[in-house]
Motif scaffolding. Structure first.
Motif, PDB file in Angstrom:
ATOM      1  N   ALA A  35       1.103  -1.349  -0.071  1.00  0.00           N
ATOM      2  CA  ALA A  35       0.051  -0.271   0.015  1.00  0.00           C
ATOM      3  C   ALA A  35       0.758   1.193   0.529  1.00  0.00           C
ATOM      4  O   ALA A  35       0.750   2.529  -0.418  1.00  0.00           O
ATOM      5  N   ILE A  36       2.090   1.130   1.190  1.00  0.00           N
ATOM      6  CA  ILE A  36       2.744   2.711   1.120  1.00  0.00           C
ATOM      7  C   ILE A  36       4.388   2.182   0.526  1.00  0.00           C
ATOM      8  O   ILE A  36       5.356   3.425   0.634  1.00  0.00           O
ATOM      9  N   LYS A 179       8.960   9.741   5.735  1.00  0.00           N
ATOM     10  CA  LYS A 179      10.240   9.048   5.391  1.00  0.00           C
ATOM     11  C   LYS A 179      10.309   7.872   4.723  1.00  0.00           C
ATOM     12  O   LYS A 179       8.984   7.481   4.272  1.00  0.00           O
ATOM     13  N   GLY A 180      11.157   7.443   4.198  1.00  0.00           N
ATOM     14  CA  GLY A 180      11.343   6.412   2.935  1.00  0.00           C
ATOM     15  C   GLY A 180      10.133   6.163   1.878  1.00  0.00           C
ATOM     16  O   GLY A 180       9.589   7.635   1.443  1.00  0.00           O
ATOM     17  N   ARG A 181       9.812   5.501   1.254  1.00  0.00           N
ATOM     18  CA  ARG A 181       9.242   5.379   0.049  1.00  0.00           C
ATOM     19  C   ARG A 181       7.923   6.083   0.489  1.00  0.00           C
ATOM     20  O   ARG A 181       7.634   6.865  -0.646  1.00  0.00           O
ATOM     21  N   ARG A 188      -1.899  10.436   0.496  1.00  0.00           N
ATOM     22  CA  ARG A 188      -2.256   8.641   0.483  1.00  0.00           C
ATOM     23  C   ARG A 188      -1.569   8.485   1.517  1.00  0.00           C
ATOM     24  O   ARG A 188      -1.359   6.917   1.255  1.00  0.00           O
ATOM     25  N   SER A 189      -0.373   8.647   1.945  1.00  0.00           N
ATOM     26  CA  SER A 189       0.511   7.294   3.284  1.00  0.00           C
ATOM     27  C   SER A 189      -0.672   7.036   3.777  1.00  0.00           C
ATOM     28  O   SER A 189      -0.662   6.117   5.158  1.00  0.00           O
ATOM     29  N   ALA A 190      -1.501   7.709   4.212  1.00  0.00           N
ATOM     30  CA  ALA A 190      -2.284   7.572   6.010  1.00  0.00           C
ATOM     31  C   ALA A 190      -3.321   6.622   5.036  1.00  0.00           C
ATOM     32  O   ALA A 190      -4.023   6.335   4.114  1.00  0.00           O
TER      33      ALA A 190
END
Length: 212
Positions: A35-36, A179-181, A188-190
């Motif tokens: 997903a992230i 942080k990170g990818r 959208r990472s939430a």
């Protein structure tokens, strides 16, 4: 073994339990990472911890610190992506902290965990709230230290750390990665738990179940 200490046999039992748990959860961890991230967290950790258990299987007469150092080197050598260097550094620093002592008490184990996490931070440069494994580690270390300071023993401190790590893992769902990818996704990472925080919580739950 004296009450409230960790021996090499205890550590080997924890590592076997952890490898089994990672294998069982590999699909879930990879799903979170899909997903992230790079969709390889579960498969990478599964391969790494299998290799680590094989590498330390005969080290029954070796001090705990040396065992953890071997785990760290094996993880660095067998896991790609970000998780290999981070978990490898964690175990290497833990092992260095323990040195040659044949048995580890609650305070010594807490110091080793903190040394390991400091190594992770030095490598990953993460802060609390960045949506990384540190969001599980930070509350876990605080809970461990607070339990011991309040008169708790190794077992209760490990349980407190595991519970706090699980809460930290759950709290990453709403965070936006910095942080990170995952940070490339922005907002959208939430909505997704961080894979590293999830595997950290798994590591600490296995420690509570086996070392406690």
């Amino acid at each position: 073994m004296p009450h409230g200490t960790i021996t090499t046999d205890d550590l080997l039992g924890w590592l076997r339990a952890l490898a089994d748990a990672v294998h069982e959860q590999a699909g879930h961890l990879t799903e979170l990472d899909a997903a992230i991230g790079d969709a390889d967290h579960g498969s990478n950790l599964d391969r790494g911890f299998k290799a680590a258990v094989a590498a330390v299987g005969e080290m029954t007469d070796t001090p705990p610190g040396k065992v953890l150092g071997k785990v760290g080197m094996t993880l660095v050598g067998s896991i790609g992506g970000a998780s290999g260097p981070l978990y490898g550094t964690f175990f290497l620093r833990c092992g260095t902290s323990l040195g040659e002592t044949p048995e580890v008490d609650a305070a010594g184990w807490g110091a080793a965990l903190r040394a390991g996490v400091e190594g992770v931070l030095a490598r990953g440069k993460a802060e609390r709230g960045d949506k990384t494994m540190y969001d599980a580690w930070a509350p876990a270390l605080e809970a461990y230290d607070a339990d011991l300071a309040g008169g708790g023993d190794l077992s209760s401190a490990l349980a407190a750390a595991a519970a706090a790590a699980a809460q930290g893992r759950d709290a990453t769902v709403e965070l936006v990665a910095r942080k990170g990818r995952a940070s490339y996704l922005g907002e959208r990472s939430a909505g997704h738990a961080d894979p590293g925080a999830t595997s950290t919580a798994l590591l600490l739950q296995c420690a509570a179940d086996t070392l406690g």
